[in-house]
Structure formats: structure tokens, C-alpha cells
Write an enzyme that holds these catalytic residues in place. Structure first.
Site, PDB file in Angstrom:
ATOM      1  CG  PHE A   1      17.023  22.147 112.334  1.00 54.69           C
ATOM      2  CD1 PHE A   1      18.164  21.665 112.941  1.00 54.69           C
ATOM      3  CD2 PHE A   1      16.349  21.335 111.444  1.00 54.69           C
ATOM      4  CE1 PHE A   1      18.632  20.389 112.660  1.00 54.69           C
ATOM      5  CE2 PHE A   1      16.803  20.053 111.155  1.00 54.69           C
ATOM      6  CZ  PHE A   1      17.948  19.581 111.764  1.00 54.69           C
ATOM      7  CE  LYS A   2      18.494  17.197 115.752  1.00 55.86           C
ATOM      8  NZ  LYS A   2      19.621  18.139 115.600  1.00 55.86           N
TER       9      LYS A   2
END
Ligand code: PLP
Length: 481
Positions: free
Chosen positions: A122-123
Site C-alpha cells: 500500500f505504500k
């Protein structure tokens, strides 16, 4: 929109604009930046936003936080960031344009997929935007930056994939030699872009981290070589994460009269902090379910009111490694709101934390006020992860990664029956193959584009634990241009 520091004194720390704080980390007084007031979203806006594409929604949300980039330029940056080509690792190609599709496991309970970006975690959602914002602002100023960081996996690769090929930006990323998975190594070291430099340090992650600190504490070197960072306290990363809470809300509900719950596998409190901010803006979030692994600093706080950061020696190495933190670097932002935005209280509390101590709010009105913010919390262990990965596969035919499994486990315990719950999927299982094999006896699937990346040529500089050697290397590359 102006930004203030959580430890700021209105006279000592002048308020800043978005682009003024974009390239920095901590405020000069040691605090974290936040909007001076959270922008509000009206019911009419929610009704209108429900029908927007991801990029349109991103523009609408970010426009509430950014008023010093011309709208047409911001629109172009956002359109270039959130495309089906960048978020194409979706397991269902027909959904690629959705960027963060929902995968329903049963009615009212699903996964918000945040791992379809280039590094499968998700980064990417925030880091990809950061790369384009940095390039834009540096171009305008005619400046450059040398990003220095240490990584044990996810953050470093997300930063490199976001910054590769960008002008005005070089990335020097330190990683512990021989201590990352083959896949993680291949992801980072196979990048051939001229502005990306991987440095493998003969030591542990903490040794790499210490080198970064030593270099950054050399203020003359730092200023001369324009050393910067992209760590999780960067405000723009938090702002970019607010977008997908809105997106998840619209995907998970039928009308703006409904509430929703989000469950978030948490480490540095960056991801869930964005959920808190979306809620403060008026998004109808009924519950924020915080999940930790064995490193339960945050779970302890939300249950007891005691915040007790651990030493590095007391930090567990777990099979959800991106949540292995001893203190949660973004937590100060939430506590600032909890204590009525009083910087004097924050200064007092964090004077204890910064000295290696803890604080206890259990017998204060602040703790009594906590339910107003919608948080509940729980923790998950290695055995829970294995059981959850197995159960989710058997029952729904879906493979989840170890971090998402922590979120799922806690969500199942704490979800409300009167609103839908979305668990934030923070990585794809292929990044944590070993534990998946332990749980299921088989390997997870990999996106086609990642097949065999272990065989690509790698580019990495191996060094001893020596800050001066790293400095020399940076100087060489900068002067070599
Ligand atoms: C970084 C990360 C987390 C933790 O997110 P925070 O914003 O630090 O709370 C969880 N899961 C994965 C896969 C991550 O990479």
C-alpha cells in the site's frame, strides 16, 4: 490552508504552506505538521464525489489540503499518478482502472485492495504521488534533492519505484546485506535507473538506520548535499492516504446516509491516521479498527491509555515485519487532536517519550474522551496469522498476506453488525512467500510482470557499517553527474 506543528508555539513556529513542508520531515521544533483546521466535506460534496473516478476523487480531496499549486498543475500530477497502468497488478484485470477495488468476502465484509501498485504494497498509493509532487516542486525551484533512507523492505522499494527516472532526485537506499527476501532484493536491486543507488550494509537494519542518522546529524553535509527523506511522517504521504478512505466508503456503501468501519494493520500509525483525518473531515466512518501484531504498543494505548514505546531490543521480529515498530512515529498527530490540539501538552508528553519513557492518560479527561474518535483495537500473533490465512483461503478462496491477515483477524473480532467493514489490504501474499507456504503448503501466485525477477541483473554497492564511506559514495555520485 496553512500547516502548524504539533509542538508549535504560534510565535516561534510560523505556519507553512503545503509546498513549504512537502520536502521536509519533522518541524524544526521536533513536532509533526498538521492542517491548522481539518477541511470539511459537505453532504453535497459527498453526493457529488460518489460518482468520481479515483483520479478525480484524488484531485477533489487533495485540493482541500493544497492551495499553493495551481489547480491545473495539481490535476495533471494526479492524473499521471493514479492510472490503470501504474496500478495494474490487480488480480482481476477488468478492475484495474478502479485503482483500489473492493473484494467482498461475504456481504458487508471485504478487502480494500491497496496493493496493486508497482511494489505490491500500500505504500505505493502515497509514494507514487510523492514522486510526482517532488519532481514538480523541485523543477519549479530549480533545486535537487538526495533522498537517503534505510529499509528492511517495503518502504525502500516503494520509494525507489516512485522516484526512478525523476529529474532533480537521487535515491540512496541502505538495506541490510543478505537479510531481505530474494524477492525484495530483486525488486530493489534490479532497478537500472541512473538516479537510484542501492547500498547493502554488512549489518542489520538498525546499523543501516544508524548510518542514516549519523549522516543527517552532520548538518553541514546535509545542507551541502541536500539530503532529504521520505519517511512515514511526511505530511503529503498522509494526505495521499486520505483519498482511499473516501474511495472505500463509496465502494462499501450505497448511500451517504450509511456508516462504514475500516480495519487497518498498523505499524507507524500512518495509514490509520489518514482514516482518522478522513473522519474528522466528515466522512461517515463509524469505527476505526486498529490491528497490531505482537508489537502491540498501539493496542495497549487504545485499551489502557498508556503509551509505552519499547526499546529496539524489546521489539519482536515477526512474520508481519512491516508492523514491527517500537514506537509509532505518526501517533503524535492523533494525540494532538485527542488533547484538544494543545501543543504545550504534546511538548510535555513527548519530552517523556523522547527521553525513552512513556506516558499515561488513563486518569485524564482525554482518555475519557477517546470513544468520540471511533477507535477500537486488537492484536494478532504468528499463530493467528497462520490460522487466518488458512481460514480465508479455505472459506473464500482468497490468499492474503501476513499483514492483511492481522487486520482480518482483529476485524472479525471487532466488526460492528450494523455497518459494512472493509479491511485494508496492505500487501500481496507473494511478498511474504515463506509464511504463506507455512500456512497453506503452497506458494502464492505472482503478478505476471514479476515472474522471474530474481533472475534479472542486479546493481548494488556492498559496504561496511561506515557512515563516512556512505558519505564518500554520495559525494562521488553527486559530483559525477
Ligand atoms: C508499512 C506497512 C504497514 C504499516 O503501516 P503504517 O502506516 O506504518 O501503520 C502495514 N502493512 C504493510 C504491508 C506495510 O508495508
Amino acid at each position: 490552508m496553512r500547516y502548524l506543528s504539533t509542538r508549535g508555539d504560534a510565535t516561534q513556529s510560523p505556519k507553512k504552506t503545503f509546498t513549504e513542508i512537502l520536502l521536509g520531515g519533522l518541524a524544526p521544533d521536533g513536532g509533526l505538521y498538521l492542517p491548522e483546521a481539518y477541511p470539511q466535506v459537505t453532504r453535497a460534496e459527498l453526493d457529488q464525489w460518489r460518482g468520481l473516478s479515483y483520479a478525480e476523487l484524488a484531485f477533489a480531496v487533495l485540493s482541500k489540503f493544497i492551495d499553493d499549486i495551481p489547480p491545473a498543475d495539481l490535476k495533471a500530477i494526479v492524473d499521471k499518478t493514479y492510472t490503470a497502468e501504474v496500478y495494474c497488478n490487480g488480480r482481476d484485470a477488468s478492475k484495474a482502472g478502479e485503482i483500489t477495488p473492493v473484494r467482498w468476502l461475504e456481504p458487508g465484509f471485504g478487502l480494500l485492495e491497496l496493493s496493486n501498485g508497482p511494489t505490491l504494497a500500500f505504500k505505493d498509493m502515497a509514494m507514487q504521488l510523492l514522486g510526482n509532487l517532488f519532481e514538480y516542486v523541485l523543477d519549479k525551484k530549480g533545486e535537487e534533492i538526495n533522498i537517503l533512507g534505510a529499509t528492511s523492505g517495503d518502504t525502500g522499494s516503494a520509494a525507489e519505484y516512485a522516484m526512478r527516472g525523476k529529474h532533480g532526485i537521487r535515491v540512496f537506499m541502505l538495506s541490510p546485506h543478505g537479510r531481505m527476501s530474494d524477492f525484495q532484493r530483486a525488486q530493489m536491486y534490479s532497478l537500472q535507473d541512473a538516479n537510484i543507488f542501492n547500498i547493502a550494509v554488512r549489518g542489520m537494519f538498525d546499523d543501516a538506520q544508524d548510518i542514516v542518522k549519523a549522516v543527517s546529524n552532520d548538518h553541514e553535509f546535509k545542507a551541502r548535499y541536500k539530503i532529504g527523506a521520505v519517511n512515514s511522517i511526511n505530511w503529503a504521504r498522509v494526505a495521499a492516504q486520505v483519498i482511499y478512505y473516501f474511495r472505500g466508503y463509496f465502494a462499501g456503501t450505497r448511500s451517504n446516509d450509511e456508516k462504514i468501519a475500516f480495519a487497518v494493520p498498523s505499524g507507524n500509525f500512518g495509514n490509520i491516521c489518514a482514516g482518522h483525518i478522513a473522519r474528522m473531515m466528515g466522512l461517515p466512518i463509524g469505527r476505526l479498527i486498529l490491528a497490531t501484531n505482537e508489537n502491540d504498543v498501539l493496542d495497549e494505548f487504545f485499551r489502557t491509555g498508556i503509551y509505552r514505546p519499547r526499546g529496539t531490543a524489546d521489539t519482536w521480529t515477526t512474520t508481519s515485519p512491516s508492523m514491527d515498530i517500537s514506537k509509532a512515529s505518526n501517533f503524535e498527530r492523533f494525540v494532538f487532536d485527542l488533547v484538544g490540539r494543545d501543543p504545550a501538552v504534546i511538548r510535555e508528553l513527548w519530552s517523556k517519550v523522547d527521553a525513552g519513557g512513556s506516558f499515561d492518560l488513563s486518569r485524564t479527561p482525554f482518555f475519557a474522551d477517546l470513544p468520540r474518535f471511533g477507535f477500537v483495537s486488537g492484536k494478532s500473533t504468528h499463530a493467528d496469522r497462520l490460522a487466518t490465512i488458512r481460514r480465508t483461503y479455505e472459506k473464500f478462496g482468497v490468499m492474503v498476506d501476513t499483514h492483511t491477515a492481522d487486520g482480518l483477524k482483529v476485524a472479525q473480532e471487532l466488526r460492528a453488525q450494523d455497518m459494512p467493514t472493509l479491511v485494508l489490504e496492505t500487501a500481496l501474499p507473494t511478498k511474504f512467500e515463506e509464511t504463506i507456504v507455512e500456512a497453506l503448503g503452497r506458494k502464492p501466485e505472482r503478478p505476471v510482470a514479476m515472474e522471474g525477477i530474481e533472475w534479472l541483473p542486479q546493481r548494488v554497492e556492498v559496504m561496511e557499517i561506515d557512515a563516512d564511506a556512505v558519505k564518500r559514495f554520495i559525494v562521488q555520485q553527486v559530483e559525477n553527474r
